[in-house]
Write a protein that holds these residues in place. Sequence first.
Motif, PDB file in Angstrom:
ATOM      1  N   PHE A 170       0.411  -1.151  -0.034  1.00  0.00           N
ATOM      2  CA  PHE A 170      -0.110   0.307  -0.205  1.00  0.00           C
ATOM      3  C   PHE A 170       1.008   1.092   0.147  1.00  0.00           C
ATOM      4  O   PHE A 170       1.487   1.182   0.079  1.00  0.00           O
ATOM      5  CB  PHE A 170      -0.768   0.079   0.786  1.00  0.00           C
ATOM      6  CG  PHE A 170      -2.018  -1.095   1.557  1.00  0.00           C
ATOM      7  CD1 PHE A 170      -2.543  -1.813   0.198  1.00  0.00           C
ATOM      8  CD2 PHE A 170      -2.489  -0.922   2.571  1.00  0.00           C
ATOM      9  CE1 PHE A 170      -3.287  -2.640  -0.234  1.00  0.00           C
ATOM     10  CE2 PHE A 170      -3.632  -2.193   2.409  1.00  0.00           C
ATOM     11  CZ  PHE A 170      -4.350  -3.124   1.052  1.00  0.00           C
ATOM     12  N   SER A 171       0.336   2.354  -0.854  1.00  0.00           N
ATOM     13  CA  SER A 171       1.626   3.736  -0.506  1.00  0.00           C
ATOM     14  C   SER A 171       1.375   3.457   0.486  1.00  0.00           C
ATOM     15  O   SER A 171       2.173   5.316   0.403  1.00  0.00           O
ATOM     16  CB  SER A 171       0.164   4.071  -1.721  1.00  0.00           C
ATOM     17  OG  SER A 171      -0.752   4.788  -1.499  1.00  0.00           O
ATOM     18  N   GLU A 172       0.591   3.781   1.642  1.00  0.00           N
ATOM     19  CA  GLU A 172       0.773   4.841   2.820  1.00  0.00           C
ATOM     20  C   GLU A 172       1.163   4.349   3.465  1.00  0.00           C
ATOM     21  O   GLU A 172       1.749   4.445   4.722  1.00  0.00           O
ATOM     22  CB  GLU A 172      -1.125   4.930   3.396  1.00  0.00           C
ATOM     23  CG  GLU A 172      -2.116   3.930   3.474  1.00  0.00           C
ATOM     24  CD  GLU A 172      -2.231   2.949   2.665  1.00  0.00           C
ATOM     25  OE1 GLU A 172      -3.245   2.487   2.946  1.00  0.00           O
ATOM     26  OE2 GLU A 172      -2.304   3.124   1.679  1.00  0.00           O
ATOM     27  N   VAL A 173       2.191   3.230   3.390  1.00  0.00           N
ATOM     28  CA  VAL A 173       2.439   1.960   4.536  1.00  0.00           C
ATOM     29  C   VAL A 173       4.168   2.129   4.074  1.00  0.00           C
ATOM     30  O   VAL A 173       4.382   1.710   2.458  1.00  0.00           O
ATOM     31  CB  VAL A 173       1.968   0.695   4.385  1.00  0.00           C
ATOM     32  CG1 VAL A 173       2.621  -0.555   5.276  1.00  0.00           C
ATOM     33  CG2 VAL A 173       0.433   0.937   4.995  1.00  0.00           C
ATOM     34  N   ASP A 174       4.496   2.127   4.512  1.00  0.00           N
ATOM     35  CA  ASP A 174       6.212   1.895   4.909  1.00  0.00           C
ATOM     36  C   ASP A 174       6.370   0.530   5.125  1.00  0.00           C
ATOM     37  O   ASP A 174       6.391  -0.278   6.292  1.00  0.00           O
ATOM     38  CB  ASP A 174       6.723   3.038   5.818  1.00  0.00           C
ATOM     39  CG  ASP A 174       8.317   2.759   6.013  1.00  0.00           C
ATOM     40  OD1 ASP A 174       8.373   2.170   5.283  1.00  0.00           O
ATOM     41  OD2 ASP A 174       8.732   3.802   6.790  1.00  0.00           O
ATOM     42  N   ALA A 175       7.007  -0.404   3.810  1.00  0.00           N
ATOM     43  CA  ALA A 175       6.836  -1.875   4.105  1.00  0.00           C
ATOM     44  C   ALA A 175       8.251  -2.117   5.321  1.00  0.00           C
ATOM     45  O   ALA A 175       8.135  -3.420   5.683  1.00  0.00           O
ATOM     46  CB  ALA A 175       7.347  -2.319   2.683  1.00  0.00           C
ATOM     47  N   ALA A 176       8.896  -0.622   5.729  1.00  0.00           N
ATOM     48  CA  ALA A 176       9.957  -1.275   6.306  1.00  0.00           C
ATOM     49  C   ALA A 176       9.832  -0.940   8.344  1.00  0.00           C
ATOM     50  O   ALA A 176      10.592  -1.211   8.706  1.00  0.00           O
ATOM     51  CB  ALA A 176      11.782  -0.153   6.382  1.00  0.00           C
ATOM     52  N   ARG A 177       8.492  -0.498   7.833  1.00  0.00           N
ATOM     53  CA  ARG A 177       7.960  -0.448   9.445  1.00  0.00           C
ATOM     54  C   ARG A 177       6.226  -1.632   9.582  1.00  0.00           C
ATOM     55  O   ARG A 177       6.193  -1.171   9.288  1.00  0.00           O
ATOM     56  CB  ARG A 177       8.307   0.965  10.058  1.00  0.00           C
ATOM     57  CG  ARG A 177       9.371   1.559   9.785  1.00  0.00           C
ATOM     58  CD  ARG A 177       8.981   3.091  10.050  1.00  0.00           C
ATOM     59  NE  ARG A 177       8.733   4.159   9.235  1.00  0.00           N
ATOM     60  CZ  ARG A 177       7.982   4.934   9.824  1.00  0.00           C
ATOM     61  NH1 ARG A 177       7.714   5.771  11.047  1.00  0.00           N
ATOM     62  NH2 ARG A 177       6.649   5.645   8.577  1.00  0.00           N
ATOM     63  N   VAL A 178       6.456  -2.626   9.614  1.00  0.00           N
ATOM     64  CA  VAL A 178       5.584  -3.051   9.557  1.00  0.00           C
ATOM     65  C   VAL A 178       6.026  -4.073  10.626  1.00  0.00           C
ATOM     66  O   VAL A 178       7.056  -5.443  11.359  1.00  0.00           O
ATOM     67  CB  VAL A 178       5.023  -3.972   8.875  1.00  0.00           C
ATOM     68  CG1 VAL A 178       3.847  -4.769   8.680  1.00  0.00           C
ATOM     69  CG2 VAL A 178       4.691  -3.217   6.792  1.00  0.00           C
ATOM     70  N   GLY A 179       4.397  -4.424  12.012  1.00  0.00           N
ATOM     71  CA  GLY A 179       5.353  -5.589  12.530  1.00  0.00           C
ATOM     72  C   GLY A 179       3.714  -6.327  13.007  1.00  0.00           C
ATOM     73  O   GLY A 179       2.811  -6.493  12.274  1.00  0.00           O
ATOM     74  N   ALA A 180       3.916  -7.448  13.927  1.00  0.00           N
ATOM     75  CA  ALA A 180       2.591  -8.218  13.925  1.00  0.00           C
ATOM     76  C   ALA A 180       2.345  -8.598  15.372  1.00  0.00           C
ATOM     77  O   ALA A 180       3.867  -8.728  15.764  1.00  0.00           O
ATOM     78  CB  ALA A 180       3.030  -9.759  12.842  1.00  0.00           C
TER      79      ALA A 180
END
Length: 320
Positions: A170-180
Amino acid sequence: MPCIDMPLEQLKTYTGRSPKPADFDTYWSQALEELRAVDPQLELVPADFQVPFAECYHMYFTGVRGARLHAKYVRPKQAVGPHPALLQFHGYTMHAGDWQDKLVYAALGMSVSSLDVRGQGGRSEDTGGVKGNTHHGHIIRGVDSDDPHDLLFRHIFLDTAQLASIVMSFSEVDAARVGATGWSQGGALTMACAALEPRIKLAAPVYPFLSDYRRVWEMDLCKDAYEELRTYFRRFDPQHVREDAFFTRLGYIDIQHLSPRIEAELLIGVGLMDTVCPPSTQFAAINKLRAPYKLELYPDFAHEGLPGLHDKIIQFMSKL
Protein backbone atom coordinates in the motif's frame (compact mmCIF):
# COMPACT_ATOMS: atom_id res chain seq x y z
CA MET A 1 7.27 -21.64 42.38
CA PRO A 2 4.34 -23.83 41.24
CA CYS A 3 5.21 -25.92 38.22
CA ILE A 4 3.04 -27.74 35.65
CA ASP A 5 5.92 -28.28 33.23
CA MET A 6 9.71 -28.17 33.42
CA PRO A 7 11.48 -25.80 35.84
CA LEU A 8 12.33 -22.47 34.22
CA GLU A 9 16.04 -23.25 33.93
CA GLN A 10 15.21 -26.40 31.95
CA LEU A 11 12.71 -24.53 29.80
CA LYS A 12 15.46 -22.11 28.79
CA THR A 13 17.45 -24.95 27.20
CA TYR A 14 14.66 -27.22 25.92
CA THR A 15 14.73 -27.68 22.13
CA GLY A 16 11.63 -29.75 21.38
CA ARG A 17 10.49 -33.32 20.78
CA SER A 18 8.54 -33.20 17.51
CA PRO A 19 10.60 -34.17 14.44
CA LYS A 20 11.49 -31.80 11.62
CA PRO A 21 10.84 -33.29 8.16
CA ALA A 22 14.01 -33.77 6.13
CA ASP A 23 12.67 -31.67 3.24
CA PHE A 24 11.26 -28.89 5.46
CA ASP A 25 13.09 -26.02 3.75
CA THR A 26 12.22 -27.28 0.26
CA TYR A 27 8.60 -27.67 1.36
CA TRP A 28 8.33 -24.03 2.37
CA SER A 29 10.24 -22.80 -0.68
CA GLN A 30 7.69 -24.59 -2.87
CA ALA A 31 4.81 -23.23 -0.78
CA LEU A 32 6.05 -19.65 -1.14
CA GLU A 33 6.51 -20.20 -4.87
CA GLU A 34 2.85 -21.24 -5.09
CA LEU A 35 1.86 -18.13 -3.14
CA ARG A 36 3.80 -15.81 -5.45
CA ALA A 37 1.80 -17.14 -8.42
CA VAL A 38 -1.55 -16.14 -6.85
CA ASP A 39 -3.39 -13.07 -8.11
CA PRO A 40 -4.89 -11.64 -4.88
CA GLN A 41 -7.68 -9.73 -6.67
CA LEU A 42 -7.68 -7.23 -3.82
CA GLU A 43 -10.90 -5.44 -2.88
CA LEU A 44 -11.40 -2.76 -0.21
CA VAL A 45 -14.99 -2.10 0.87
CA PRO A 46 -15.76 0.78 3.27
CA ALA A 47 -17.22 -0.55 6.53
CA ASP A 48 -20.40 0.70 8.15
CA PHE A 49 -18.30 1.42 11.24
CA GLN A 50 -16.30 4.66 10.88
CA VAL A 51 -14.57 7.12 13.22
CA PRO A 52 -13.39 10.72 12.67
CA PHE A 53 -9.65 9.98 12.76
CA ALA A 54 -9.45 6.75 10.70
CA GLU A 55 -10.96 4.95 7.72
CA CYS A 56 -12.25 1.40 8.24
CA TYR A 57 -12.48 -1.15 5.44
CA HIS A 58 -13.33 -4.77 4.82
CA MET A 59 -10.44 -6.18 2.80
CA TYR A 60 -10.97 -9.19 0.53
CA PHE A 61 -8.23 -11.08 -1.32
CA THR A 62 -7.67 -14.49 -2.90
CA GLY A 63 -5.21 -16.84 -1.22
CA VAL A 64 -3.64 -20.16 -2.17
CA ARG A 65 -6.00 -22.88 -3.41
CA GLY A 66 -8.50 -20.20 -4.48
CA ALA A 67 -9.87 -19.29 -1.05
CA ARG A 68 -11.39 -15.83 -0.80
CA LEU A 69 -10.09 -14.29 2.42
CA HIS A 70 -11.26 -11.41 4.60
CA ALA A 71 -9.40 -9.01 6.86
CA LYS A 72 -10.29 -5.77 8.56
CA TYR A 73 -8.17 -2.79 7.57
CA VAL A 74 -7.95 0.54 9.39
CA ARG A 75 -5.79 3.46 8.28
CA PRO A 76 -5.33 6.83 9.97
CA LYS A 77 -6.61 9.89 8.13
CA GLN A 78 -3.99 12.38 9.26
CA ALA A 79 -0.79 10.39 8.69
CA VAL A 80 1.76 12.30 6.60
CA GLY A 81 3.66 10.15 4.14
CA PRO A 82 4.24 6.39 4.41
CA HIS A 83 3.63 5.23 7.97
CA PRO A 84 3.99 2.02 10.03
CA ALA A 85 1.48 -0.83 9.98
CA LEU A 86 0.50 -3.65 12.30
CA LEU A 87 -0.88 -7.09 11.48
CA GLN A 88 -3.12 -8.79 14.03
CA PHE A 89 -3.87 -12.51 14.24
CA HIS A 90 -6.63 -14.05 16.36
CA GLY A 91 -7.00 -17.10 18.59
CA TYR A 92 -8.10 -20.57 17.48
CA THR A 93 -11.64 -20.74 16.06
CA MET A 94 -12.17 -16.99 16.64
CA HIS A 95 -12.24 -14.03 14.22
CA ALA A 96 -10.72 -10.61 13.54
CA GLY A 97 -12.67 -9.04 16.39
CA ASP A 98 -14.33 -5.66 16.76
CA TRP A 99 -12.97 -2.49 15.25
CA GLN A 100 -12.20 -0.86 18.59
CA ASP A 101 -8.93 -2.67 19.38
CA LYS A 102 -7.48 -1.50 16.06
CA LEU A 103 -8.19 2.17 16.81
CA VAL A 104 -5.45 2.43 19.47
CA TYR A 105 -2.84 1.87 16.78
CA ALA A 106 -4.62 4.08 14.24
CA ALA A 107 -4.55 6.86 16.84
CA LEU A 108 -0.77 6.35 17.00
CA GLY A 109 -0.54 6.89 13.24
CA MET A 110 -0.40 3.24 12.19
CA SER A 111 -2.49 1.27 9.73
CA VAL A 112 -3.83 -2.02 11.10
CA SER A 113 -5.00 -5.19 9.37
CA SER A 114 -6.59 -8.10 11.22
CA LEU A 115 -7.01 -11.41 9.39
CA ASP A 116 -10.00 -13.74 9.57
CA VAL A 117 -8.38 -17.18 9.49
CA ARG A 118 -9.93 -19.32 6.78
CA GLY A 119 -12.59 -21.72 7.99
CA GLN A 120 -12.82 -20.29 11.51
CA GLY A 121 -15.09 -17.68 13.09
CA GLY A 122 -14.94 -14.88 10.54
CA ARG A 123 -15.73 -14.19 6.89
CA SER A 124 -12.84 -16.01 5.20
CA GLU A 125 -13.45 -19.04 3.00
CA ASP A 126 -12.14 -22.57 3.56
CA THR A 127 -11.99 -24.34 0.20
CA GLY A 128 -11.37 -27.79 1.76
CA GLY A 129 -10.69 -30.59 -0.69
CA VAL A 130 -8.67 -33.00 1.45
CA LYS A 131 -8.95 -36.64 2.45
CA GLY A 132 -9.66 -37.64 6.03
CA ASN A 133 -11.15 -35.92 9.04
CA THR A 134 -12.69 -32.47 8.57
CA HIS A 135 -14.84 -32.45 11.70
CA HIS A 136 -12.41 -32.10 14.62
CA GLY A 137 -9.91 -29.32 14.22
CA HIS A 138 -7.61 -27.68 11.72
CA ILE A 139 -4.23 -29.05 12.89
CA ILE A 140 -5.03 -32.49 11.49
CA ARG A 141 -6.84 -31.20 8.38
CA GLY A 142 -4.96 -32.76 5.47
CA VAL A 143 -2.61 -34.89 7.58
CA ASP A 144 -3.71 -38.07 5.75
CA SER A 145 -3.62 -36.51 2.30
CA ASP A 146 -1.27 -37.97 -0.30
CA ASP A 147 0.44 -34.56 -0.54
CA PRO A 148 1.79 -32.80 2.59
CA HIS A 149 1.11 -29.51 0.82
CA ASP A 150 -2.59 -30.15 1.53
CA LEU A 151 -2.19 -29.37 5.25
CA LEU A 152 -4.65 -26.62 6.10
CA PHE A 153 -2.27 -24.75 8.39
CA ARG A 154 0.22 -24.62 5.53
CA HIS A 155 -2.36 -22.52 3.67
CA ILE A 156 -3.11 -20.43 6.76
CA PHE A 157 0.58 -19.70 7.35
CA LEU A 158 0.81 -18.57 3.73
CA ASP A 159 -2.25 -16.35 4.23
CA THR A 160 -0.38 -14.45 6.93
CA ALA A 161 2.57 -13.83 4.61
CA GLN A 162 0.24 -12.77 1.83
CA LEU A 163 -1.56 -10.32 4.11
CA ALA A 164 1.80 -8.85 5.08
CA SER A 165 2.85 -8.49 1.45
CA ILE A 166 -0.43 -6.80 0.50
CA VAL A 167 -0.29 -4.30 3.36
CA MET A 168 3.38 -3.58 2.60
CA SER A 169 2.40 -2.79 -1.00
CA PHE A 170 0.00 0.00 0.00
CA SER A 171 1.27 3.48 -0.88
CA GLU A 172 0.41 4.79 2.60
CA VAL A 173 2.47 2.08 4.36
CA ASP A 174 6.24 2.05 4.93
CA ALA A 175 7.13 -1.58 4.16
CA ALA A 176 10.20 -1.36 6.39
CA ARG A 177 8.08 -0.55 9.45
CA VAL A 178 5.53 -3.37 9.76
CA GLY A 179 4.87 -5.41 12.89
CA ALA A 180 2.73 -8.41 13.82
CA THR A 181 1.07 -9.59 17.00
CA GLY A 182 -1.39 -12.16 18.35
CA TRP A 183 -2.18 -14.46 21.26
CA SER A 184 -2.30 -18.30 21.23
CA GLN A 185 -3.09 -19.27 17.62
CA GLY A 186 -2.46 -15.60 16.89
CA GLY A 187 0.96 -15.96 18.51
CA ALA A 188 1.77 -18.91 16.27
CA LEU A 189 0.59 -17.01 13.19
CA THR A 190 2.66 -14.01 14.23
CA MET A 191 5.76 -16.22 14.25
CA ALA A 192 4.79 -17.95 10.99
CA CYS A 193 4.22 -14.58 9.33
CA ALA A 194 7.58 -13.23 10.48
CA ALA A 195 9.29 -16.44 9.33
CA LEU A 196 7.75 -16.40 5.85
CA GLU A 197 7.87 -12.62 5.31
CA PRO A 198 11.34 -11.56 6.47
CA ARG A 199 10.53 -7.85 6.12
CA ILE A 200 8.44 -7.97 9.32
CA LYS A 201 10.29 -5.61 11.67
CA LEU A 202 8.74 -6.34 15.07
CA ALA A 203 6.76 -9.34 16.31
CA ALA A 204 4.90 -9.79 19.59
CA PRO A 205 3.59 -13.36 19.95
CA VAL A 206 1.89 -14.33 23.21
CA TYR A 207 1.83 -17.97 24.40
CA PRO A 208 2.13 -19.30 20.84
CA PHE A 209 0.12 -22.35 19.81
CA LEU A 210 1.06 -24.93 17.13
CA SER A 211 4.44 -25.94 18.52
CA ASP A 212 6.03 -29.26 19.50
CA TYR A 213 2.97 -31.47 19.03
CA ARG A 214 4.66 -34.62 20.32
CA ARG A 215 5.49 -32.89 23.61
CA VAL A 216 1.81 -31.96 24.03
CA TRP A 217 0.88 -35.60 23.47
CA GLU A 218 3.46 -36.90 25.93
CA MET A 219 2.26 -34.46 28.61
CA ASP A 220 -1.29 -35.85 28.19
CA LEU A 221 -2.51 -32.35 27.35
CA CYS A 222 -4.33 -33.21 24.14
CA LYS A 223 -7.39 -31.34 25.32
CA ASP A 224 -8.85 -27.91 24.69
CA ALA A 225 -7.11 -26.51 21.58
CA TYR A 226 -5.02 -29.67 21.06
CA GLU A 227 -7.86 -32.16 21.57
CA GLU A 228 -7.85 -33.08 17.88
CA LEU A 229 -4.51 -34.88 18.30
CA ARG A 230 -6.20 -37.33 20.63
CA THR A 231 -9.20 -37.51 18.32
CA TYR A 232 -6.96 -38.47 15.42
CA PHE A 233 -5.36 -41.39 17.23
CA ARG A 234 -8.63 -42.65 18.71
CA ARG A 235 -10.46 -42.52 15.38
CA PHE A 236 -7.79 -43.21 12.76
CA ASP A 237 -4.77 -44.84 14.45
CA PRO A 238 -5.89 -46.42 17.74
CA GLN A 239 -2.71 -48.52 18.12
CA HIS A 240 -0.34 -45.70 17.06
CA VAL A 241 1.01 -47.67 14.10
CA ARG A 242 1.57 -44.40 12.23
CA GLU A 243 2.63 -42.28 15.22
CA ASP A 244 6.07 -41.34 13.90
CA ALA A 245 4.73 -40.53 10.45
CA PHE A 246 1.91 -38.48 11.99
CA PHE A 247 4.19 -36.27 14.05
CA THR A 248 6.67 -35.95 11.19
CA ARG A 249 3.90 -34.74 8.87
CA LEU A 250 2.82 -32.18 11.48
CA GLY A 251 6.43 -31.01 11.57
CA TYR A 252 5.78 -29.01 8.41
CA ILE A 253 3.36 -26.79 10.36
CA ASP A 254 5.28 -26.70 13.65
CA ILE A 255 6.40 -23.15 14.44
CA GLN A 256 9.51 -24.35 16.30
CA HIS A 257 10.94 -25.35 12.91
CA LEU A 258 10.04 -22.00 11.34
CA SER A 259 11.34 -19.83 14.17
CA PRO A 260 15.02 -19.85 13.04
CA ARG A 261 13.91 -18.01 9.88
CA ILE A 262 12.56 -15.02 11.82
CA GLU A 263 14.57 -11.81 11.44
CA ALA A 264 12.21 -9.51 13.36
CA GLU A 265 12.89 -8.32 16.89
CA LEU A 266 10.45 -10.07 19.25
CA LEU A 267 8.58 -9.43 22.48
CA ILE A 268 7.16 -12.74 23.76
CA GLY A 269 4.62 -13.30 26.52
CA VAL A 270 4.56 -16.65 28.36
CA GLY A 271 2.37 -17.85 31.24
CA LEU A 272 4.28 -20.57 33.09
CA MET A 273 1.08 -22.26 34.35
CA ASP A 274 -0.35 -22.64 30.83
CA THR A 275 -1.93 -26.07 30.30
CA VAL A 276 -3.41 -25.17 26.90
CA CYS A 277 -0.11 -24.29 25.20
CA PRO A 278 2.40 -25.80 27.66
CA PRO A 279 5.46 -23.61 28.38
CA SER A 280 7.90 -26.23 27.10
CA THR A 281 6.21 -26.22 23.69
CA GLN A 282 6.56 -22.44 23.55
CA PHE A 283 10.21 -22.60 24.59
CA ALA A 284 10.88 -25.19 21.88
CA ALA A 285 10.20 -22.37 19.40
CA ILE A 286 11.75 -19.59 21.49
CA ASN A 287 15.04 -21.45 21.98
CA LYS A 288 15.47 -21.88 18.22
CA LEU A 289 15.22 -18.14 17.54
CA ARG A 290 18.25 -16.44 16.04
CA ALA A 291 16.67 -12.99 16.19
CA PRO A 292 16.80 -10.77 19.30
CA TYR A 293 13.91 -11.19 21.73
CA LYS A 294 12.68 -10.22 25.16
CA LEU A 295 10.57 -12.51 27.34
CA GLU A 296 7.70 -11.31 29.49
CA LEU A 297 7.18 -14.16 31.97
CA TYR A 298 4.09 -14.59 34.15
CA PRO A 299 4.89 -17.37 36.69
CA ASP A 300 1.38 -17.68 38.19
CA PHE A 301 -0.66 -17.22 35.00
CA ALA A 302 -2.09 -19.77 32.59
CA HIS A 303 -3.76 -19.34 29.17
CA GLU A 304 -5.51 -16.13 30.12
CA GLY A 305 -5.14 -12.38 30.24
CA LEU A 306 -1.63 -11.32 31.26
CA PRO A 307 -1.78 -8.06 33.24
CA GLY A 308 -0.02 -5.14 31.62
CA LEU A 309 1.05 -7.06 28.52
CA HIS A 310 -1.27 -5.28 26.07
CA ASP A 311 0.26 -1.98 27.20
CA LYS A 312 3.79 -3.35 26.79
CA ILE A 313 2.95 -4.54 23.27
CA ILE A 314 1.63 -1.09 22.34
CA GLN A 315 4.82 0.49 23.61
CA PHE A 316 6.92 -2.11 21.78
CA MET A 317 5.08 -1.50 18.50
CA SER A 318 5.49 2.26 18.95
CA LYS A 319 9.17 1.67 18.10
CA LEU A 320 8.01 1.32 14.51
